[in-house]
Design an enzyme around this catalytic site. Structure first.
Site, PDB file in Angstrom:
ATOM      1  N   ILE A  65       6.086  -7.470  -8.289  1.00  0.00           N
ATOM      2  CA  ILE A  65       6.060  -6.109  -8.490  1.00  0.00           C
ATOM      3  C   ILE A  65       6.328  -5.641 -10.290  1.00  0.00           C
ATOM      4  O   ILE A  65       5.386  -5.052 -10.436  1.00  0.00           O
ATOM      5  CB  ILE A  65       7.409  -6.060  -7.790  1.00  0.00           C
ATOM      6  CG1 ILE A  65       7.879  -5.870  -6.413  1.00  0.00           C
ATOM      7  CG2 ILE A  65       7.749  -4.263  -8.155  1.00  0.00           C
ATOM      8  CD1 ILE A  65       8.736  -5.665  -5.731  1.00  0.00           C
ATOM      9  N   HIS A  77     -24.568 -15.171  -0.117  1.00  0.00           N
ATOM     10  CA  HIS A  77     -24.731 -15.443  -1.117  1.00  0.00           C
ATOM     11  C   HIS A  77     -25.926 -13.794  -1.951  1.00  0.00           C
ATOM     12  O   HIS A  77     -26.398 -13.571  -0.931  1.00  0.00           O
ATOM     13  CB  HIS A  77     -25.853 -16.345  -1.516  1.00  0.00           C
ATOM     14  CG  HIS A  77     -26.704 -16.287  -2.838  1.00  0.00           C
ATOM     15  ND1 HIS A  77     -25.344 -17.180  -4.195  1.00  0.00           N
ATOM     16  CD2 HIS A  77     -27.601 -16.793  -3.595  1.00  0.00           C
ATOM     17  CE1 HIS A  77     -26.225 -17.488  -5.244  1.00  0.00           C
ATOM     18  NE2 HIS A  77     -27.047 -16.238  -5.430  1.00  0.00           N
TER      19      HIS A  77
HETATM   20  C1  LIG Z   1       7.257  -2.289  -5.559  1.00  0.00           C
HETATM   21  C2  LIG Z   1       6.834  -2.301  -4.501  1.00  0.00           C
HETATM   22  C3  LIG Z   1       5.070  -2.990  -3.425  1.00  0.00           C
HETATM   23  C4  LIG Z   1       4.820  -3.442  -2.230  1.00  0.00           C
HETATM   24  N1  LIG Z   1       3.398  -4.259  -2.733  1.00  0.00           N
HETATM   25  C5  LIG Z   1       3.250  -5.026  -1.615  1.00  0.00           C
HETATM   26  C6  LIG Z   1       2.234  -5.301  -1.413  1.00  0.00           C
HETATM   27  O1  LIG Z   1       1.164  -4.553  -1.961  1.00  0.00           O
HETATM   28  N2  LIG Z   1       1.847  -6.270  -0.108  1.00  0.00           N
HETATM   29  C7  LIG Z   1       2.810  -6.788   0.737  1.00  0.00           C
HETATM   30  O2  LIG Z   1       3.150  -7.480   1.689  1.00  0.00           O
HETATM   31  N3  LIG Z   1       4.233  -6.565   0.736  1.00  0.00           N
HETATM   32  C8  LIG Z   1       4.703  -5.608  -0.372  1.00  0.00           C
HETATM   33  N4  LIG Z   1       5.642  -5.135  -0.593  1.00  0.00           N
HETATM   34  C9  LIG Z   1       7.355  -5.268   0.063  1.00  0.00           C
HETATM   35  C10 LIG Z   1       7.049  -4.559   1.413  1.00  0.00           C
HETATM   36  O3  LIG Z   1       6.865  -3.452   0.300  1.00  0.00           O
HETATM   37  C11 LIG Z   1       8.004  -5.301   2.314  1.00  0.00           C
HETATM   38  O4  LIG Z   1       7.876  -6.069   2.710  1.00  0.00           O
HETATM   39  C12 LIG Z   1       7.725  -4.165   3.090  1.00  0.00           C
HETATM   40  O5  LIG Z   1       8.198  -3.248   3.092  1.00  0.00           O
HETATM   41  C13 LIG Z   1       9.562  -4.728   4.707  1.00  0.00           C
HETATM   42  O6  LIG Z   1       8.968  -4.114   5.721  1.00  0.00           O
HETATM   43  P1  LIG Z   1       9.954  -3.936   6.838  1.00  0.00           P
HETATM   44  O7  LIG Z   1       9.383  -3.051   8.211  1.00  0.00           O
HETATM   45  O8  LIG Z   1      10.458  -5.034   6.581  1.00  0.00           O
HETATM   46  O9  LIG Z   1      11.206  -2.812   6.017  1.00  0.00           O
HETATM   47  P2  LIG Z   1      11.091  -1.384   5.244  1.00  0.00           P
HETATM   48  O10 LIG Z   1       9.785  -1.055   5.007  1.00  0.00           O
HETATM   49  O11 LIG Z   1      11.921  -1.902   4.823  1.00  0.00           O
HETATM   50  O12 LIG Z   1      11.466  -0.753   6.443  1.00  0.00           O
HETATM   51  C14 LIG Z   1      12.768  -0.954   7.044  1.00  0.00           C
HETATM   52  C15 LIG Z   1      12.426   0.842   7.755  1.00  0.00           C
HETATM   53  O13 LIG Z   1      13.831   0.995   8.369  1.00  0.00           O
HETATM   54  C16 LIG Z   1      14.717   1.825   8.240  1.00  0.00           C
HETATM   55  N5  LIG Z   1      16.195   1.413   8.396  1.00  0.00           N
HETATM   56  C17 LIG Z   1      16.594   0.617   7.452  1.00  0.00           C
HETATM   57  N6  LIG Z   1      18.360   0.763   7.953  1.00  0.00           N
HETATM   58  C18 LIG Z   1      18.350   1.331   9.189  1.00  0.00           C
HETATM   59  C19 LIG Z   1      18.875   2.024   9.956  1.00  0.00           C
HETATM   60  N7  LIG Z   1      19.969   1.601  10.281  1.00  0.00           N
HETATM   61  N8  LIG Z   1      18.835   2.665  11.383  1.00  0.00           N
HETATM   62  C20 LIG Z   1      17.109   3.053  11.394  1.00  0.00           C
HETATM   63  N9  LIG Z   1      16.459   3.336  10.299  1.00  0.00           N
HETATM   64  C21 LIG Z   1      17.071   2.114   8.799  1.00  0.00           C
HETATM   65  C22 LIG Z   1      14.272   2.307   6.185  1.00  0.00           C
HETATM   66  O14 LIG Z   1      15.108   4.204   6.466  1.00  0.00           O
HETATM   67  C23 LIG Z   1      13.441   1.517   6.514  1.00  0.00           C
HETATM   68  O15 LIG Z   1      11.977   2.929   6.587  1.00  0.00           O
HETATM   69  C24 LIG Z   1       5.687  -4.143  -2.027  1.00  0.00           C
HETATM   70  C25 LIG Z   1       7.162  -3.732  -2.601  1.00  0.00           C
HETATM   71  C26 LIG Z   1       7.704  -3.036  -2.931  1.00  0.00           C
HETATM   72  C27 LIG Z   1       9.088  -1.906  -3.787  1.00  0.00           C
END
Ligand SMILES: Cc1cc2nc3c(=O)[nH]c(=O)nc-3n(C[C@H](O)[C@H](O)[C@H](O)COP(=O)(O)OP(=O)(O)OC[C@H]3O[C@@H](n4cnc5c(N)ncnc54)[C@H](O)[C@@H]3O)c2cc1C
Length: 609
Positions: A262, A536
Site C-alpha cells: 500500500i 508471439h
Molecule cells: C489502499 C488499499 C489498496 C488495496 N489494493 C488491493 C489490490 O489491489 N488487490 C487486492 O486484492 N486487495 C487490495 N486491498 C485489500 C482489499 O481491499 C481487502 O483485502 C479486501 O477488501 C478484503 O475484503 P473483505 O470482504 O474481507 O472485507 P472488506 O472489503 O473490508 O468488507 C467488509 C465489509 O463488512 C462491513 N462490516 C463490517 N462489520 C460489519 C458488521 N458487524 N455488520 C455489517 N457489516 C459489517 C464493512 O462495512 C465492509 O463493507 C487493498 C486495500 C487497501 C486499503
C-alpha cells in the site's frame, strides 16, 4: 499462515494491538464506528421472509468429522427452521463473492452491510487506488521526455487537475459499487442494512433488533487501517489510505510510514503527481515480504531514481498533525534499541502500517469465540474455531477478518470455497496458489513461496530447490513498448518439477502472474508447462522463457551440455540482473520465433490470397 503479519504483502511485522484509532482519532472499539449510510432502508425495515429468492431444498449440510463446540448448546438451542440458507455479515468483495456463488448454488441468501456495499476494496482500497495509479502511470510516461523521444513523440509539458484525478477515483468506486449492488439484487440476494452480530448458533441480529436465522453464517467483516500507538490521525495532514484515496491534497513532502504494497503504491502516485516522499520502515530493508531479489531490483527502479528517500530500522513513535503553522512532526526511534534517532518535519504523513481486522461488537462471545489479535481463528476450510479449539458448527469467517491472506480475491475465493462446502462439496483452498500484485510502474507480482521460504522448506523436508530467471529485456513486446526493465523468477523443485513460487517485476506483471498461479493451483509441473505455446510477440513469452529455462530431473533435464546457454540460469548463478548472455540468447530465440511466425504467416497468406 494465521495472521496478516505472516503474509507476503503484510505491511509490517510489528506486534499489532487491538486498539485501533479510527479516522477521527477516536478508539475504534465499538460498532458505532461504522457509518450507516442506509444503502437499502427498505431492506432494513422489512421482514426477511418477505423477500422472495431462489431456494433449494436439496441443500445438504456437510456433517463435520471434527469435534463440535459446546457453544451450540450453551447459547440457546439452534433454530429448527431457518429464514435463510446462508447469511453473510459484511458486503465487501468477500461477502459479495460468497453471495453470488450461493444463489448460483440455489441457496436463499441474505447479506448484511453496516456501511456501503463493496467494503474496503471497492470504496477505500483496490478500486480507487488503481484509478489513481492509472493516472500516475500516464503522468510518469508523459513526464519522461527520453521515453517519449524514443518513440518519436513530442509532448508539451504534462500537467494534471487534482480534483479531476480525485473524481476519476471516486467515480470508478461508485460505478463498481453500483455494479456489485445490482449484481446481487438481480440474482435475488437480500441486502439487509445495519450492523450485524452473531446472537447464538445459526442466529444473527442486525440493525436495531432484527433477528434472523440461517443454516450457515459467514462472517466477512473485513478490516480497517491499523494505526500504531502514538500516531494521531487528523484526516488532513496525518492520514490513512482511507483519506489518501480521496486525494484532497498533494503535499510537497509526504512521509509514508510502512513500505509494504500500500505504501509503495502511494509512493508511485505521489511522486508522479510531484510530491517528495520519505519512507519510514521498521525493518532493516524496504519492501519486506517481497522476494529479496525482487525488492532489491524494485528499489533500484521504483525508489532510487525517484524523489524518494527512506529511513529503515526505525519506528515512528509519535506523529503529531500540522497545527498553527507548524508542520507534521515525526519522532523516530531505533526499532531495536528504542533510542531516539531523529525528528522529521514534513507536510503530511500517510500511515500505511497494515490493516487490523474489524471484528469488534460481532457477538463472538455468544459462540465462545476468542479472537487472536482481533482476527477470527479458522481452520483450512474457514470454519470458525472456538476458545477451546473446537469448531463452531455452521459458522465460517472469510477475508481480512480471518487474516489468512488479506487480499480481495483471496476473500472472494474463500467465500466461494465455503459455499462449495455447505452445498455438499468438500473444498480446501490452496492459499499458496493465490497471486498477489503491487500496481506500481512497473508492477510487481508473486505467487507461492519466496526463495528464502522455499530454501527453508527444502532444508526441512529434504529436497533441492532450483531457481530460473528470465528478463523483460529480451522480450519483443516489452521492447516495443520501451519497457525492458524487469525480471521473472521461478523457484521450483528440480527433482519433480513442482513450482514453488514465481515472482515478476516488469510491465503488466500483475496480469502475467496468473499462468503461474493456475499452474500451482492445478499442480502442473514445469516439465509440462514448458511445452505450452505462447503467442508471439506477447509479454507472456517472458513466462514461456522462464518455464523453458528450468532444468529438471534425469528425464527432463535440459542442461546436459556445459555449453548450453541456459546454464547461467541454474540456481548456483548468483547474478540477479539480466546477463548479456541471456539477452543475446533470448533475442536469438525471439528472432527464431519471429522466423517461424513469418513462415506461418506467408503460408497462411498463400492459402487464402
Ligand atoms: C489502499 C488499499 C489498496 C488495496 N489494493 C488491493 C489490490 O489491489 N488487490 C487486492 O486484492 N486487495 C487490495 N486491498 C485489500 C482489499 O481491499 C481487502 O483485502 C479486501 O477488501 C478484503 O475484503 P473483505 O470482504 O474481507 O472485507 P472488506 O472489503 O473490508 O468488507 C467488509 C465489509 O463488512 C462491513 N462490516 C463490517 N462489520 C460489519 C458488521 N458487524 N455488520 C455489517 N457489516 C459489517 C464493512 O462495512 C465492509 O463493507 C487493498 C486495500 C487497501 C486499503
Amino acid at each position: 499462515m494465521q495472521s496478516a503479519i505472516a503474509l507476503p504483502f503484510s505491511q509490517t511485522s510489528l506486534t499489532r494491538s487491538n486498539r485501533v484509532l479510527g479516522s477521527t482519532g477516536s478508539i475504534f472499539s465499538t460498532p458505532r464506528s461504522l457509518q450507516f449510510c442506509g444503502l437499502r432502508r427498505e431492506a432494513f425495515c422489512s421482514s426477511p421472509s418477505n423477500h422472495l429468492t431462489l431456494r433449494s431444498d436439496r441443500v445438504r449440510i456437510r456433517s463435520t468429522r471434527f469435534q463440535v463446540s459446546a457453544a451450540a448448546t450453551t447459547n440457546g438451542a439452534p433454530p429448527k427452521s431457518f429464514d435463510y440458507d446462508l447469511i453473510i455479515i459484511g458486503a465487501g468483495v468477500g461477502g459479495h463473492g460468497a453471495a453470488l456463488h450461493a444463489v448460483e448454488k440455489g441457496l436463499k441468501t441474505a447479506i448484511i452491510e453496516g456501511d456501503v456495499v463493496g467494503g474496503t476494496c471497492v470504496n477505500r482500497g483496490c478500486v480507487p487506488s488503481k484509478a489513481l495509479l492509472a493516472v500516475s502511470g500516464r503522468m510518469r510516461e508523459l513526464q519522461n521526455e527520453h521515453h517519449m523521444k524514443s518513440f518519436g513523440l513530442q509532448v508539451s509539458t504534462a500537467g494534471y487537475d487534482r480534483q479531476g484525478v480525485a473524481d476519476h477515483a471516486n467515480n470508478l468506486a461508485t460505478k463498481i459499487r453500483n455494479n456489485l449492488t445490482n449484481s446481487m439484487k438481480a440474482l435475488g440476494v437480500d441486502i439487509l442494512t445495519g450492523f450485524g452480530s452473531v446472537l447464538g448458533p445459526q442466529k444473527v441480529k442486525y440493525g436495531k433488533d432484527n433477528i434472523i436465522t440461517a443454516k450457515n453464517i459467514i462472517i466477512a467483516t473485513g478490516s480497517v487501517p491499523f494505526v500504531p500507538k502514538g500516531i494521531e490521525v487528523d484526516g488532513k495532514t496525518v492520514i490513512t489510505s482511507d483519506h489518501a484515496l480521496k486525494l484532497e491534497s498533494v503535499p510537497d513532502w509526504i512521509a509514508i510510514v510502512g513500505s509494504g504494497y500500500i505504501g509503495l503504491e502511494f509512493s508511485d502516485v505521489y511522486t508522479a503527481l510531484g510530491s517528495e516522499v520519505t519512507f519510514i520502515e521498521a525493518l532493516d530493508q524496504l519492501m519486506p515480504g517481497f522476494d529479496p531479489e525482487i525488492s532489491k531490483l524494485a528499489q533500484r527502479v521504483l525508489i532510487n531514481p525517484r524523489k524518494i528517500d527512506y529511513h529503515t530500522g526505525v519506528f515512528a513513535s509519535k506523529i503529531t498533525p500540522a497545527k498553527d503553522g507548524k508542520p507534521v512532526m515525526i519522532e523516530l526511534i531505533d526499532a531495536k534499541t528504542k533510542e531516539h534517532k531523529d525528528t522529521l518535519e514534513v507536510d503530511a504523513a500517510l500511515i500505511a502500517t497494515g490493516r487490523a481486522p474489524f471484528t469488534n461488537g460481532l457477538g463472538l462471545e455468544n459462540v465462545n469465540v476468542v479472537t487472536q489479535r482481533g482476527f477470527i481463528p479458522v481452520d483450512e476450510r474457514m470454519r470458525v474455531i472456538d476458545g477451546n479449539g473446537k469448531l463452531v458448527p455452521n459458522l465460517y469467517c472469510i477475508g481480512d477478518a480471518n487474516g489468512k491472506l488479506m487480499l480481495a480475491h483471496a476473500a472472494s475465493a474463500q467465500g466461494i470455497s465455503v459455499v462449495e462446502q455447505v452445498t455438499g462439496r468438500d473444498h480446501v483452498l490452496n492459499h499458496l496458489s493465490i497471486p498477489a500484485a503491487c500496481f506500481t510502474h512497473p508492477e510487481i507480482s508473486m505467487v507461492g513461496l519466496t526463495e528464502p521460504q522455499a530454501r527453508e522448506k527444502g532444508e526441512k523436508e529434504g529436497f533441492k530447490v532450483s531457481v530460473a530467471k528470465t528478463s523483460f529485456k529480451a522480450n519483443t513486446k516489452a521492447l516495443a513498448e520501451n519497457e525492458g526493465e524487469g525480471i521473472a523468477k521461478m523457484i521450483y523443485r528440480p527433482d519433480n518439477g513442482e513450482i514453488l513460487g514465481v515472482h515478476i517485476f516488469g510491465l503488466h506483471a500483475a496480469d502475467l502472474i496468473h499462468e503461474a498461479s493456475n499452474a500451482i493451483a492445478l499442480g502442473t509441473r514445469v516439465q509440462d508447462i514448458k511445452l505450452a505455446v505462447h503467442a508471439h510477440p506477447t509479454l507472456s513469452e517472458v513466462l514461456d522463457e522462464l518455464f523453458k529455462a528450468a532444468e529438471g530431473d534425469a528425464k527432463i533435464k535440459l542442461n546436459t551440455n556445459e555449453d548450453d546457454p541456459r546454464k547461467w540460469r541454474r540456481d548456483d548463478e548468483k547474478e540477479p540482473s539480466v546477463s548479456k548472455d541471456l539477452v543475446v540468447r533470448s533475442a536469438s530465440m525471439s528472432s527464431f520465433i519471429e522466423g517461424i511466425y513469418a513462415r506461418v504467416l506467408s503460408l497462411v497468406s498463400r492459402i487464402f490470397v
